[in-house]
Design a protein around this motif. Structure first.
Motif, PDB file in Angstrom:
ATOM      1  N   ASN A  73       0.819  -1.223   0.000  1.00  0.00           N
ATOM      2  CA  ASN A  73       0.000   0.000   0.000  1.00  0.00           C
ATOM      3  C   ASN A  73       0.851   1.271   0.000  1.00  0.00           C
ATOM      4  O   ASN A  73       0.523   2.251   0.681  1.00  0.00           O
ATOM      5  CB  ASN A  73      -0.939   0.015   1.210  1.00  0.00           C
ATOM      6  N   PHE A  74       1.941   1.261  -0.785  1.00  0.00           N
ATOM      7  CA  PHE A  74       2.812   2.433  -0.813  1.00  0.00           C
ATOM      8  C   PHE A  74       2.048   3.684  -1.214  1.00  0.00           C
ATOM      9  O   PHE A  74       2.268   4.760  -0.666  1.00  0.00           O
ATOM     10  CB  PHE A  74       3.973   2.207  -1.794  1.00  0.00           C
ATOM     11  N   TYR A  75       1.153   3.552  -2.187  1.00  0.00           N
ATOM     12  CA  TYR A  75       0.467   4.732  -2.709  1.00  0.00           C
ATOM     13  C   TYR A  75      -0.790   5.102  -1.931  1.00  0.00           C
ATOM     14  O   TYR A  75      -1.562   5.947  -2.360  1.00  0.00           O
ATOM     15  CB  TYR A  75       0.162   4.556  -4.197  1.00  0.00           C
ATOM     16  N   VAL A  76      -0.958   4.469  -0.770  1.00  0.00           N
ATOM     17  CA  VAL A  76      -1.961   4.955   0.186  1.00  0.00           C
ATOM     18  C   VAL A  76      -1.235   5.954   1.080  1.00  0.00           C
ATOM     19  O   VAL A  76      -0.363   5.587   1.866  1.00  0.00           O
ATOM     20  CB  VAL A  76      -2.556   3.811   1.020  1.00  0.00           C
ATOM     21  N   ILE A  77      -1.560   7.223   0.939  1.00  0.00           N
ATOM     22  CA  ILE A  77      -0.790   8.277   1.614  1.00  0.00           C
ATOM     23  C   ILE A  77      -1.748   9.271   2.259  1.00  0.00           C
ATOM     24  O   ILE A  77      -2.586   9.871   1.576  1.00  0.00           O
ATOM     25  CB  ILE A  77       0.110   9.020   0.608  1.00  0.00           C
ATOM     26  N   HIS A  78      -1.649   9.418   3.578  1.00  0.00           N
ATOM     27  CA  HIS A  78      -2.435  10.423   4.301  1.00  0.00           C
ATOM     28  C   HIS A  78      -1.722  10.745   5.610  1.00  0.00           C
ATOM     29  O   HIS A  78      -0.617  10.229   5.858  1.00  0.00           O
ATOM     30  CB  HIS A  78      -3.869   9.935   4.555  1.00  0.00           C
ATOM     31  N   SER A  79      -2.309  11.593   6.440  1.00  0.00           N
ATOM     32  CA  SER A  79      -1.607  12.111   7.613  1.00  0.00           C
ATOM     33  C   SER A  79      -1.218  11.030   8.628  1.00  0.00           C
ATOM     34  O   SER A  79      -0.292  11.232   9.414  1.00  0.00           O
ATOM     35  CB  SER A  79      -2.473  13.172   8.313  1.00  0.00           C
ATOM     36  N   ASN A  80      -1.902   9.897   8.583  1.00  0.00           N
ATOM     37  CA  ASN A  80      -1.560   8.806   9.495  1.00  0.00           C
ATOM     38  C   ASN A  80      -0.710   7.728   8.824  1.00  0.00           C
ATOM     39  O   ASN A  80      -0.384   6.711   9.449  1.00  0.00           O
ATOM     40  CB  ASN A  80      -2.836   8.163  10.061  1.00  0.00           C
ATOM     41  N   TRP A  81      -0.336   7.947   7.565  1.00  0.00           N
ATOM     42  CA  TRP A  81       0.408   6.918   6.829  1.00  0.00           C
ATOM     43  C   TRP A  81       1.233   7.592   5.723  1.00  0.00           C
ATOM     44  O   TRP A  81       0.871   7.642   4.579  1.00  0.00           O
ATOM     45  CB  TRP A  81      -0.576   5.903   6.224  1.00  0.00           C
ATOM     46  N   TYR A  82       2.371   8.157   6.132  1.00  0.00           N
ATOM     47  CA  TYR A  82       3.228   8.804   5.131  1.00  0.00           C
ATOM     48  C   TYR A  82       4.712   8.672   5.467  1.00  0.00           C
ATOM     49  O   TYR A  82       5.566   9.282   4.816  1.00  0.00           O
ATOM     50  CB  TYR A  82       2.861  10.288   4.972  1.00  0.00           C
ATOM     51  N   GLY A  83       5.022   7.838   6.457  1.00  0.00           N
ATOM     52  CA  GLY A  83       6.426   7.632   6.826  1.00  0.00           C
ATOM     53  C   GLY A  83       7.261   7.087   5.681  1.00  0.00           C
ATOM     54  O   GLY A  83       8.425   7.456   5.506  1.00  0.00           O
ATOM     55  N   HIS A  84       6.662   6.223   4.849  1.00  0.00           N
ATOM     56  CA  HIS A  84       7.382   5.642   3.713  1.00  0.00           C
ATOM     57  C   HIS A  84       7.749   6.718   2.692  1.00  0.00           C
ATOM     58  O   HIS A  84       8.811   6.656   2.058  1.00  0.00           O
ATOM     59  CB  HIS A  84       6.540   4.547   3.067  1.00  0.00           C
ATOM     60  N   VAL A  85       6.865   7.707   2.528  1.00  0.00           N
ATOM     61  CA  VAL A  85       7.147   8.822   1.614  1.00  0.00           C
ATOM     62  C   VAL A  85       8.290   9.665   2.168  1.00  0.00           C
ATOM     63  O   VAL A  85       9.169  10.114   1.423  1.00  0.00           O
ATOM     64  CB  VAL A  85       5.884   9.679   1.409  1.00  0.00           C
ATOM     65  N   SER A  86       8.297   9.855   3.469  1.00  0.00           N
ATOM     66  CA  SER A  86       9.380  10.595   4.102  1.00  0.00           C
ATOM     67  C   SER A  86      10.718   9.880   3.918  1.00  0.00           C
ATOM     68  O   SER A  86      11.775  10.521   3.776  1.00  0.00           O
ATOM     69  CB  SER A  86       9.102  10.784   5.597  1.00  0.00           C
ATOM     70  N   GLN A  87      10.689   8.538   3.906  1.00  0.00           N
ATOM     71  CA  GLN A  87      11.915   7.770   3.695  1.00  0.00           C
ATOM     72  C   GLN A  87      12.486   8.010   2.301  1.00  0.00           C
ATOM     73  O   GLN A  87      13.704   8.176   2.132  1.00  0.00           O
ATOM     74  CB  GLN A  87      11.639   6.281   3.902  1.00  0.00           C
ATOM     75  N   VAL A  88      11.620   8.039   1.293  1.00  0.00           N
ATOM     76  CA  VAL A  88      12.072   8.327  -0.072  1.00  0.00           C
ATOM     77  C   VAL A  88      12.672   9.734  -0.131  1.00  0.00           C
ATOM     78  O   VAL A  88      13.725   9.956  -0.749  1.00  0.00           O
ATOM     79  CB  VAL A  88      10.910   8.205  -1.082  1.00  0.00           C
ATOM     80  N   HIS A  89      12.009  10.660   0.524  1.00  0.00           N
ATOM     81  CA  HIS A  89      12.520  12.028   0.566  1.00  0.00           C
ATOM     82  C   HIS A  89      13.883  12.067   1.259  1.00  0.00           C
ATOM     83  O   HIS A  89      14.783  12.816   0.847  1.00  0.00           O
ATOM     84  CB  HIS A  89      11.530  12.932   1.299  1.00  0.00           C
ATOM     85  N   GLY A  90      14.044  11.247   2.278  1.00  0.00           N
ATOM     86  CA  GLY A  90      15.326  11.179   2.973  1.00  0.00           C
ATOM     87  C   GLY A  90      16.452  10.698   2.067  1.00  0.00           C
ATOM     88  O   GLY A  90      17.580  11.202   2.141  1.00  0.00           O
ATOM     89  N   VAL A  91      16.155   9.742   1.205  1.00  0.00           N
ATOM     90  CA  VAL A  91      17.154   9.263   0.247  1.00  0.00           C
ATOM     91  C   VAL A  91      17.537  10.390  -0.715  1.00  0.00           C
ATOM     92  O   VAL A  91      18.714  10.588  -1.029  1.00  0.00           O
ATOM     93  CB  VAL A  91      16.634   8.039  -0.534  1.00  0.00           C
ATOM     94  N   ALA A  92      16.526  11.141  -1.180  1.00  0.00           N
ATOM     95  CA  ALA A  92      16.795  12.271  -2.075  1.00  0.00           C
ATOM     96  C   ALA A  92      17.672  13.315  -1.378  1.00  0.00           C
ATOM     97  O   ALA A  92      18.583  13.884  -1.993  1.00  0.00           O
ATOM     98  CB  ALA A  92      15.488  12.904  -2.532  1.00  0.00           C
ATOM     99  N   LEU A  93      17.425  13.559  -0.110  1.00  0.00           N
ATOM    100  CA  LEU A  93      18.241  14.504   0.654  1.00  0.00           C
ATOM    101  C   LEU A  93      19.685  14.009   0.770  1.00  0.00           C
ATOM    102  O   LEU A  93      20.629  14.809   0.751  1.00  0.00           O
ATOM    103  CB  LEU A  93      17.645  14.715   2.051  1.00  0.00           C
ATOM    104  N   THR A  94      19.856  12.698   0.884  1.00  0.00           N
ATOM    105  CA  THR A  94      21.199  12.120   0.956  1.00  0.00           C
ATOM    106  C   THR A  94      21.961  12.337  -0.346  1.00  0.00           C
ATOM    107  O   THR A  94      23.151  12.658  -0.343  1.00  0.00           O
ATOM    108  CB  THR A  94      21.128  10.619   1.265  1.00  0.00           C
ATOM    109  N   VAL A  95      21.262  12.172  -1.476  1.00  0.00           N
ATOM    110  CA  VAL A  95      21.886  12.424  -2.778  1.00  0.00           C
ATOM    111  C   VAL A  95      22.317  13.885  -2.870  1.00  0.00           C
ATOM    112  O   VAL A  95      23.431  14.194  -3.324  1.00  0.00           O
ATOM    113  CB  VAL A  95      20.917  12.085  -3.929  1.00  0.00           C
TER     114      VAL A  95
END
Length: 228
Positions: A73-95
């Protein structure tokens, strides 16, 4: 614009978009849909493509990315379920961190033939889609960085005495003078550099699609012969 600048611009764009998506997700009362979800899909794809080009599929960066997007359910995204999206953003920040601190060169040089090929593919795609001007700029960036890399390999300075980077024509002249390639190749480089400069300065009516196609073929052959 050089390949390094193109990469920097793409990373900055991805990070800015990631910040927007994470903020939107953190306040969404229901799952993101429609254009918001399409934006997430595009962003995730761009992050993945960038990591593959810069680090390869066996890198820790790509493993972290695939772990984040591989959850159910990666593409289920809302205020109670978005930690996985933050992880992707974290990888982008690392780059972004790697590039800003010149760490990327220790992982995979931006001026290797494989990277040239990737950007030539982008240029070819733009050309096929009818964007001759953007294609000319992208292909020209590959040519300029190729000349710079070839100069380094042959102990030719890539900066002026005042520290400013040399542009295509000075590099082209010295490479020919040092017999790295022939006078004929020098003339071809000069011709296609003019097209790149016209594209970069908005002089779009001074060259046509066929000339950009010839430019692409030349840079492909040049990269294969001198940069492989």
């Amino acid at each position: 614009m050089s390949i390094s600048n193109i990469v920097n611009n793409e990373v900055d764009s991805i990070v800015r978009l990631g910040e927007t998506i994470v903020k939107k997700a953190s306040t969404a009362r229901s799952s993101l849909e429609g254009s918001d979800l399409a934006e997430v899909t595009s962003w995730v794809t761009r992050v993945g493509q960038l990591i593959l080009k810069l680090y390869g599929e066996n890198s820790q960066h790509y493993k972290n990315y695939t772990n984040a997007i591989g959850i159910d359910n990666f593409y289920v995204i809302h205020s109670n379920w978005y930690g996985h999206v933050s992880q992707v953003h974290g990888v982008a920040l690392t780059v972004k961190h790697d590039i800003e601190n010149d760490l990327i060169a220790n992982i995979k040089g931006l001026l290797q033939a494989e990277i040239f090929a990737n950007f030539l593919e982008i240029g070819e795609h733009l050309l096929n889609e009818g964007y001759k001007d953007a294609a000319a700029v992208t292909i020209g960036a590959v040519l300029e960085d190729g000349l710079r890399e070839l100069s380094k390999k042959n102990d030719i300075a890539v900066v002026k005495p005042n520290g400013a980077p040399k542009t295509i024509e000075p590099l082209n002249t010295e490479l020919a003078q040092n017999e790295v390639y022939s006078k004929l190749v020098q003339k071809q480089v000069t011709s296609f550099a003019h097209i790149r400069n016209k594209a970069a300065h908005g002089q779009y009516d001074e060259y046509d699609v066929s000339q950009v196609q010839m430019m692409l073929l030349f840079v492909q052959g040049f990269s294969e012969q001198y940069l492989s």
